[in-house]
Scaffold this active site. Structure first.
Site, mmCIF file in Angstrom:
data_model
loop_
_atom_site.group_PDB
_atom_site.id
_atom_site.type_symbol
_atom_site.label_atom_id
_atom_site.label_comp_id
_atom_site.label_asym_id
_atom_site.label_seq_id
_atom_site.Cartn_x
_atom_site.Cartn_y
_atom_site.Cartn_z
ATOM 1 N N CYS A 4 2.023 -4.392 -3.463
ATOM 2 C CA CYS A 4 2.463 -4.613 -2.087
ATOM 3 C C CYS A 4 3.808 -5.347 -2.059
ATOM 4 C CB CYS A 4 1.376 -5.353 -1.305
ATOM 5 S SG CYS A 4 1.634 -5.352 0.481
ATOM 6 N N HIS A 55 -3.852 -2.520 -2.630
ATOM 7 C CA HIS A 55 -4.231 -3.751 -3.331
ATOM 8 C C HIS A 55 -5.435 -3.538 -4.255
ATOM 9 C CE1 HIS A 55 -1.828 -6.872 -1.128
ATOM 10 N NE2 HIS A 55 -1.718 -5.867 -0.270
ATOM 11 N N GLU A 109 -6.518 -5.406 -6.552
ATOM 12 C CA GLU A 109 -7.227 -6.664 -6.829
ATOM 13 C C GLU A 109 -8.356 -6.922 -5.837
ATOM 14 O OE1 GLU A 109 -4.086 -8.012 -3.893
ATOM 15 O OE2 GLU A 109 -4.372 -6.419 -5.374
#
EC number: 6.3.5.3
Length: 226
Positions: free
Chosen positions: A87, A196, A198
């Site tokens: 991002c 994302h 994660e």
């Protein structure tokens, strides 16, 4: 010996702790790096996480690109250090010219936060080798300036060289050219994407999917087998 992966925190970073958690889940050791650090503490790879570094003033990632830590990241990335930009980290990589093109505001001018379907286009990078080309995955997406743009020559080169790493499926959430969600450099050690991963590493939280975990297991396997 445990692989050590640095996670850079800039003023305005939001997802550094989530990224550190994802690295632990994958079996590596996260190492916190501050934006003023010039020493990368002998890490084996670096992640530039999401957020709004320096409030996105001037342009998303434009100020962070000139942080002291980035001088070292740029030099080592050019020498082969694996670097992942998520991002805002992707935005910083384009500002640093480690990846081509740039990021503009979403075409609908709204912040988006959704689970996004992607197709893996390149599974031959330091960060994507645990995927298979053509695999469809779901990864959380949240951004305001996520529209990937580049001139026609750059787009043609990315497509011809297989450097589009991920592509949006079913819908283009931000107007990115060629439905591009993520790209890689020619060497395959630097990857940037807007979604994302994660936030998709543990089945008990978030969407319940672990489609983002292969980012972190890919780099771990590369480092262990190096």
């Amino acid at each position: 010996m445990t692989a050590r992966i640095g996670v850079v925190t800039f003023p305005g970073s939001l997802d550094d702790r989530d990224t550190q958690r994802a690295i632990r889940v994958a079996g590596a050791e996260p190492v916190a790096l501050w934006h003023k650090d010039k020493d990368l503490k002998q890490v084996d790879a670096v992640v530039l996480c999401g957020g709004f570094s320096y409030g996105d003033y001037l342009r998303a990632g434009a100020i962070a690109r000139f942080s002291p830590v980035m001088d070292t990241v740029i030099d080592q990335a050019k020498a082969g250090l694996p670097v992942l930009g998520i991002c805002n980290g992707f935005q910083i990589l384009t500002e640093a010219h480690l990846l081509p093109g740039g990021m503009l505001g979403n075409d609908h001018l709204h912040f988006i936060c959704r689970d996004q379907k992607l197709r893996v286009e390149n599974a031959d990078t330091s960060w994507t080798s645990d995927y298979t080309a053509g695999q469809e995955i779901h990864i959380p997406l949240k951004n305001m300036d996520g529209r990937y743009v580049a001139d026609r020559r750059t787009l043609d080169e990315l497509e011809a060289e297989g450097r589009v790493a991920f592509r949006y499926l079913d819908m283009n959430p931000n107007g990115s050219l060629n439905d591009i969600a993520g790209i890689t450099n020619a060497a395959g050690n630097v990857v940037g994407l807007m979604p994302h991963p994660e936030h998709a590493v543990e089945s008990l939280i978030g969407t319940g999917r672990t489609d983002g975990l292969p980012f972190f297991t890919s780099i771990l396997k590369k480092l262990v087998n190096a």
